[in-house]
Scaffold this motif. Structure first.
Motif, PDB file in Angstrom:
ATOM      1  N   ALA A  65      -1.080   0.056   4.716  1.00 60.48           N
ATOM      2  CA  ALA A  65      -2.372   0.295   5.372  1.00 60.48           C
ATOM      3  C   ALA A  65      -2.314   1.564   6.222  1.00 60.48           C
ATOM      4  CB  ALA A  65      -2.748  -0.900   6.240  1.00 60.48           C
ATOM      5  N   THR A  98       5.553  12.045   1.686  1.00 60.16           N
ATOM      6  CA  THR A  98       4.995  11.904   0.336  1.00 60.16           C
ATOM      7  C   THR A  98       5.444  10.547  -0.214  1.00 60.16           C
ATOM      8  OG1 THR A  98       6.883  13.310  -0.198  1.00 60.16           O
ATOM      9  CG2 THR A  98       4.732  14.301  -0.385  1.00 60.16           C
ATOM     10  N   ARG A 125     -18.737  -0.384  -5.496  1.00 61.96           N
ATOM     11  CA  ARG A 125     -17.446   0.286  -5.656  1.00 61.96           C
ATOM     12  C   ARG A 125     -16.590  -0.598  -6.545  1.00 61.96           C
ATOM     13  NH1 ARG A 125     -12.980   3.193  -1.981  1.00 61.96           N
ATOM     14  NH2 ARG A 125     -12.536   1.275  -0.868  1.00 61.96           N
ATOM     15  N   ALA A 179       0.263  24.006  -1.090  1.00 67.14           N
ATOM     16  CA  ALA A 179       1.699  24.296  -0.932  1.00 67.14           C
ATOM     17  C   ALA A 179       2.493  23.127  -1.510  1.00 67.14           C
ATOM     18  CB  ALA A 179       2.029  24.497   0.546  1.00 67.14           C
ATOM     19  N   ARG A 180       2.741  23.182  -2.814  1.00 64.16           N
ATOM     20  CA  ARG A 180       3.451  22.072  -3.489  1.00 64.16           C
ATOM     21  C   ARG A 180       4.954  22.278  -3.366  1.00 64.16           C
ATOM     22  NH1 ARG A 180       2.562  18.083  -6.748  1.00 64.16           N
ATOM     23  NH2 ARG A 180       0.351  18.608  -6.880  1.00 64.16           N
ATOM     24  N   GLY A 210     -13.411   7.217  -1.370  1.00 60.98           N
ATOM     25  CA  GLY A 210     -12.567   7.185  -2.560  1.00 60.98           C
ATOM     26  C   GLY A 210     -11.422   6.209  -2.374  1.00 60.98           C
ATOM     27  N   GLY A 211     -10.791   6.262  -1.224  1.00 62.70           N
ATOM     28  CA  GLY A 211      -9.642   5.390  -0.926  1.00 62.70           C
ATOM     29  C   GLY A 211     -10.003   4.366   0.123  1.00 62.70           C
ATOM     30  N   PRO A 212      -9.312   4.372   1.269  1.00 66.06           N
ATOM     31  CA  PRO A 212      -9.569   3.324   2.269  1.00 66.06           C
ATOM     32  C   PRO A 212     -10.982   3.413   2.811  1.00 66.06           C
ATOM     33  CG  PRO A 212      -8.182   5.050   3.197  1.00 66.06           C
ATOM     34  CD  PRO A 212      -8.291   5.338   1.739  1.00 66.06           C
ATOM     35  N   ASP A 213     -11.567   2.224   3.154  1.00 62.91           N
ATOM     36  CA  ASP A 213     -12.906   2.255   3.746  1.00 62.91           C
ATOM     37  C   ASP A 213     -12.957   1.585   5.105  1.00 62.91           C
ATOM     38  OD1 ASP A 213     -12.713  -0.351   2.880  1.00 62.91           O
ATOM     39  OD2 ASP A 213     -14.641  -0.395   1.849  1.00 62.91           O
ATOM     40  N   MET A 216      12.248  15.889  -4.951  1.00 60.33           N
ATOM     41  CA  MET A 216      12.492  16.975  -3.977  1.00 60.33           C
ATOM     42  C   MET A 216      13.905  16.971  -3.421  1.00 60.33           C
ATOM     43  SD  MET A 216       9.192  16.710  -1.525  1.00 60.33           S
ATOM     44  CE  MET A 216       7.639  16.190  -2.183  1.00 60.33           C
ATOM     45  N   GLY A 259       5.653   6.718   5.309  1.00 59.27           N
ATOM     46  CA  GLY A 259       4.459   6.580   4.469  1.00 59.27           C
ATOM     47  C   GLY A 259       4.372   5.279   3.718  1.00 59.27           C
ATOM     48  N   SER A 260       3.351   5.204   2.870  1.00 62.10           N
ATOM     49  CA  SER A 260       2.964   3.947   2.245  1.00 62.10           C
ATOM     50  C   SER A 260       4.007   3.362   1.297  1.00 62.10           C
ATOM     51  CB  SER A 260       1.638   4.146   1.503  1.00 62.10           C
ATOM     52  OG  SER A 260       1.754   5.221   0.608  1.00 62.10           O
ATOM     53  N   GLY A 287      -1.262  13.807   3.860  1.00 61.71           N
ATOM     54  CA  GLY A 287      -2.078  12.587   3.945  1.00 61.71           C
ATOM     55  C   GLY A 287      -2.075  12.124   5.403  1.00 61.71           C
ATOM     56  N   PHE A 321     -12.900  -1.209  -8.432  1.00 65.90           N
ATOM     57  CA  PHE A 321     -11.476  -0.868  -8.343  1.00 65.90           C
ATOM     58  C   PHE A 321     -10.842  -1.013  -9.725  1.00 65.90           C
ATOM     59  CE2 PHE A 321     -10.720  -0.659  -3.744  1.00 65.90           C
ATOM     60  CZ  PHE A 321     -11.950  -1.105  -3.291  1.00 65.90           C
TER      61      PHE A 321
HETATM   62  C1  LIG Z   1      -8.382   2.597  -3.396  1.00 68.22           C
HETATM   63  C2  LIG Z   1      -7.625   2.405  -2.112  1.00 68.22           C
HETATM   64  C3  LIG Z   1      -8.182   1.640  -1.096  1.00 68.22           C
HETATM   65  C4  LIG Z   1      -7.486   1.469   0.100  1.00 68.22           C
HETATM   66  N1  LIG Z   1      -8.077   0.759   1.097  1.00 68.22           N
HETATM   67  C5  LIG Z   1      -7.484   0.715   2.313  1.00 68.22           C
HETATM   68  C6  LIG Z   1      -8.198   0.197   3.431  1.00 68.22           C
HETATM   69  O1  LIG Z   1      -9.364  -0.206   3.310  1.00 68.22           O
HETATM   70  N2  LIG Z   1      -7.573   0.180   4.644  1.00 68.22           N
HETATM   71  C7  LIG Z   1      -6.303   0.672   4.804  1.00 68.22           C
HETATM   72  O2  LIG Z   1      -5.769   0.634   5.937  1.00 68.22           O
HETATM   73  N3  LIG Z   1      -5.611   1.208   3.762  1.00 68.22           N
HETATM   74  C8  LIG Z   1      -6.169   1.238   2.528  1.00 68.22           C
HETATM   75  N4  LIG Z   1      -5.527   1.844   1.484  1.00 68.22           N
HETATM   76  C9  LIG Z   1      -4.150   2.330   1.668  1.00 68.22           C
HETATM   77  C10 LIG Z   1      -4.089   3.693   2.353  1.00 68.22           C
HETATM   78  O3  LIG Z   1      -5.255   4.433   2.089  1.00 68.22           O
HETATM   79  C11 LIG Z   1      -2.901   4.523   1.868  1.00 68.22           C
HETATM   80  O4  LIG Z   1      -1.724   3.745   1.818  1.00 68.22           O
HETATM   81  C12 LIG Z   1      -2.664   5.721   2.789  1.00 68.22           C
HETATM   82  O5  LIG Z   1      -3.846   6.497   2.888  1.00 68.22           O
HETATM   83  C13 LIG Z   1      -1.504   6.551   2.276  1.00 68.22           C
HETATM   84  O6  LIG Z   1      -1.324   7.668   3.110  1.00 68.22           O
HETATM   85  P1  LIG Z   1      -0.071   8.633   2.914  1.00 68.22           P
HETATM   86  O7  LIG Z   1      -0.290   9.808   3.779  1.00 68.22           O
HETATM   87  O8  LIG Z   1       1.193   7.875   3.147  1.00 68.22           O
HETATM   88  O9  LIG Z   1      -0.079   9.014   1.381  1.00 68.22           O
HETATM   89  P2  LIG Z   1      -1.145   9.922   0.542  1.00 68.22           P
HETATM   90  O10 LIG Z   1      -2.514   9.715   1.046  1.00 68.22           O
HETATM   91  O11 LIG Z   1      -0.815   9.619  -0.871  1.00 68.22           O
HETATM   92  O12 LIG Z   1      -0.705  11.391   0.944  1.00 68.22           O
HETATM   93  C14 LIG Z   1       0.416  12.028   0.418  1.00 68.22           C
HETATM   94  C15 LIG Z   1       0.092  13.496   0.338  1.00 68.22           C
HETATM   95  O13 LIG Z   1       1.241  14.190  -0.153  1.00 68.22           O
HETATM   96  C16 LIG Z   1       0.779  15.232  -0.988  1.00 68.22           C
HETATM   97  N5  LIG Z   1       1.872  15.628  -1.881  1.00 68.22           N
HETATM   98  C17 LIG Z   1       2.338  14.967  -2.972  1.00 68.22           C
HETATM   99  N6  LIG Z   1       3.341  15.652  -3.547  1.00 68.22           N
HETATM  100  C18 LIG Z   1       3.541  16.757  -2.786  1.00 68.22           C
HETATM  101  C19 LIG Z   1       4.414  17.861  -2.869  1.00 68.22           C
HETATM  102  N7  LIG Z   1       5.309  17.962  -3.860  1.00 68.22           N
HETATM  103  N8  LIG Z   1       4.329  18.834  -1.925  1.00 68.22           N
HETATM  104  C20 LIG Z   1       3.434  18.766  -0.910  1.00 68.22           C
HETATM  105  N9  LIG Z   1       2.556  17.726  -0.794  1.00 68.22           N
HETATM  106  C21 LIG Z   1       2.617  16.732  -1.719  1.00 68.22           C
HETATM  107  C22 LIG Z   1      -0.393  14.623  -1.713  1.00 68.22           C
HETATM  108  O14 LIG Z   1      -1.249  15.632  -2.248  1.00 68.22           O
HETATM  109  C23 LIG Z   1      -1.064  13.817  -0.606  1.00 68.22           C
HETATM  110  O15 LIG Z   1      -2.057  14.533   0.077  1.00 68.22           O
HETATM  111  C24 LIG Z   1      -6.198   2.048   0.279  1.00 68.22           C
HETATM  112  C25 LIG Z   1      -5.649   2.826  -0.750  1.00 68.22           C
HETATM  113  C26 LIG Z   1      -6.357   3.018  -1.933  1.00 68.22           C
HETATM  114  C27 LIG Z   1      -5.761   3.885  -2.999  1.00 68.22           C
END
Ligand SMILES: Cc1cc2nc3c(=O)[nH]c(=O)nc-3n(C[C@H](O)[C@H](O)[C@H](O)COP(=O)(O)OP(=O)(O)OC[C@H]3O[C@@H](n4cnc5c(N)ncnc54)[C@H](O)[C@@H]3O)c2cc1C
Length: 453
Positions: free
Chosen positions: A432, A270, A351, A239-240, A56-59, A278, A425-426, A9, A353
């Motif tokens: 955000a 993650t 959109r 690659a899980r 789909g997610g952040p805009d 893990m 991460g989040s 991500g 939610f």
């Molecule tokens: C509907 C929605 C709207 C949002 N709107 C906004 C916005 O407008 N502005 C903003 O700033 N933020 C917004 N957010 C928040 C923001 O998008 C997320 O918090 C952020 O994108 C999370 O990023 P991440 O990389 O930490 O996690 P993720 O995007 O969840 O990435 C984690 C990754 O890990 C992978 N993964 C999981 N398990 C494993 C495993 N076992 N092995 C290998 N890989 C694995 C997943 O496939 C995924 O690709 C929004 C979120 C959502 C859901």
């Protein structure tokens, strides 16, 4: 030194980017077949003359947190930045089954039927409330009640913040969701005074002013696509990761397909509920505590309507729906009003939610989901026609909930981790995209420092 980053991500991609800047070898492991995680932009095409760009997610990205802007600059993408305008103009809230505009200007505030005179006077008395200046956490709800009164919380601030964070304001940590509000209180003595002080300081700053919210011309996925394109390490999709074991002074990472990777350090980018499984073998207590961080279901649907099928009144850009209204959907944004350049004239894109008020919606199949959403849109906004086309994005247990005391808990979990493992991460220090970029880069910088491996 070789570092494995788990999760592709925005957090994992940013961690890998930071490693690359520091000349450190990395392997990036992503379970799905796409880079960017929740950052996902999609094109919908009705016919050759009608196409739409949806998220789909952040805009949008807030530029007060500079990390996304800075990253876009490093990637040479600032020419693709677009300004979708204010998030709050034309936003309504559902209260007792009726729609009310959220008052955003002083005149609208005075005449708004949403609050009683008493509620308004209590809000106006905010500057006279004693300021809290310590750094202890509290819930979003307690903060708003303390500064602005319970009506402000119940009628619009709670629904707006609860909607943005897909959470219950009574349990959500202010220090994770809106630390800026506590900073304004600490710094200026209150929200009004703190905001004025900031506006005054910003006015004196030289240089170009950034817009408050930004996106990219081709959607936010342009950022993660460009990151993935400019990363030159060992990058693996599909690659899980299942398990991490100790291996000499480093780690061995085992994938679901039976393959494995060895590394000196690992960045776990993650969600906490995914990371927990893990690291069970190498950090049992940290794994248990990670598993206790709650994650809520979340999803969005983008629906394309003929403009003629949308009632003319009220002209809204967004609707926030508090959980007490007991509806099946949490919020609606009129994307085609917010970002008309992503739509085709004669059509409206909405959109919706889901996942907060009715978490089960995220588990519905397409047929049941669209029927439930259509019913809600008919009852709430009078839209009785069927959409011309639609698409849905769903994340089960995909939205972290930061309860009061969350940051202390994360500190404690980090202390339990063996050397060479870093969380980002989040699920940890802000949800955000800019927070995620910050955490990914910071984790990479930390592991790169001698003595941390
Ligand atoms: C509907 C929605 C709207 C949002 N709107 C906004 C916005 O407008 N502005 C903003 O700033 N933020 C917004 N957010 C928040 C923001 O998008 C997320 O918090 C952020 O994108 C999370 O990023 P991440 O990389 O930490 O996690 P993720 O995007 O969840 O990435 C984690 C990754 O890990 C992978 N993964 C999981 N398990 C494993 C495993 N076992 N092995 C290998 N890989 C694995 C997943 O496939 C995924 O690709 C929004 C979120 C959502 C859901």
């Amino acid at each position: 030194m070789h570092i494995a980053v788990i999760g592709g991500g925005i957090t994992g991609l940013s961690a890998a980017w930071e490693l690359q800047q520091r000349g450190i070898k990395f392997t990036l492991l992503e379970a799905s077949n796409h880079w960017g995680g929740k950052v996902i932009s999609s094109k919908l095409e009705l016919n050759k003359d009608a196409h739409f760009l949806v998220e789909g997610g952040p805009d949008t990205l807030i530029t007060r947190k500079p990390e996304a802007w800075d990253l876009a600059n490093e990637l040479g993408m600032l020419d693709q930045v677009v300004n979708p305008g204010s998030e709050t103009s034309g936003t309504y809230v559902l209260d007792n089954a009726s729609l009310y505009p959220i008052p955003v200007s002083p005149t609208k505030f005075i005449s708004s039927p949403l609050l009683t005179v008493r509620g308004k006077l209590r809000m106006l008395a905010e500057p006279f409330q004693p300021a809290r200046r310590d750094d202890e956490d509290e819930s979003l709800a307690d903060f708003v009640r303390r500064r602005l009164g319970h009506e402000a919380l119940d009628k619009f601030i709670g629904p707006v913040l609860g909607g943005i964070y897909n959470t219950n304001p009574e349990t959500q940590s202010i220090m994770v969701s809106s630390p800026i509000m506590r900073e304004m209180e600490k710094d200026g003595g209150g929200l009004f005074a703190g905001a004025l002080k900031r506006a005054f300081r910003a006015g004196k700053q030289k240089g170009p002013k950034k817009p408050r919210f930004v996106s990219f011309k081709n959607g936010l996925q342009a950022l993660t696509d460009e990151l993935a394109r400019q990363l030159k390490g060992d990058m693996r999709l599909n690659a899980r990761v299942e398990k991490i074991s100790h291996h000499g002074n480093g780690y061995q990472i085992f994938m679901a397909d039976g393959s494995s990777v060895q590394a000196d350090g690992v960045i776990l980018a993650t969600l906490a509920n995914q990371t927990s499984a893990m690291i069970k073998e190498i950090a049992a207590e940290a794994s248990r505590q990670l598993g206790e961080i709650r994650h809520q279901n979340i999803g969005t649907l983008s629906l394309v309507y003929r403009e003629a099928d949308i009632p003319r009144e009220p002209v809204i850009s967004g609707l926030m729906i508090p959980r007490r209204e007991k509806r099946m959907i949490d919020a609606v944004t009129f994307t085609s009003r917010k970002m008309p350049e992503r739509s085709t004239a004669g059509y409206a894109v909405l959109r919706v939610f889901i996942g907060g008020g009715a978490p089960e919606m995220v588990e519905f199949d397409d047929e049941r989901l669209i029927e439930a959403v259509k019913k809600e849109l008919a009852e709430l906004l009078g839209i009785t026609a069927a959409p011309q086309t639609w698409t849905a994005f769903r994340w089960q247990s995909g939205f972290p909930q930061a309860h009061v005391g969350h940051l202390k808990r994360v500190d404690e979990i980090e202390k339990l981790l063996p050397k060479g493992l870093a969380l980002a991460g989040s699920s940890y220090r802000g949800i955000a995209v800019p927070d995620c970029i910050h955490q990914g880069r910071e984790a990479a910088a930390r592991l790169a420092m001698k003595g941390n491996m």
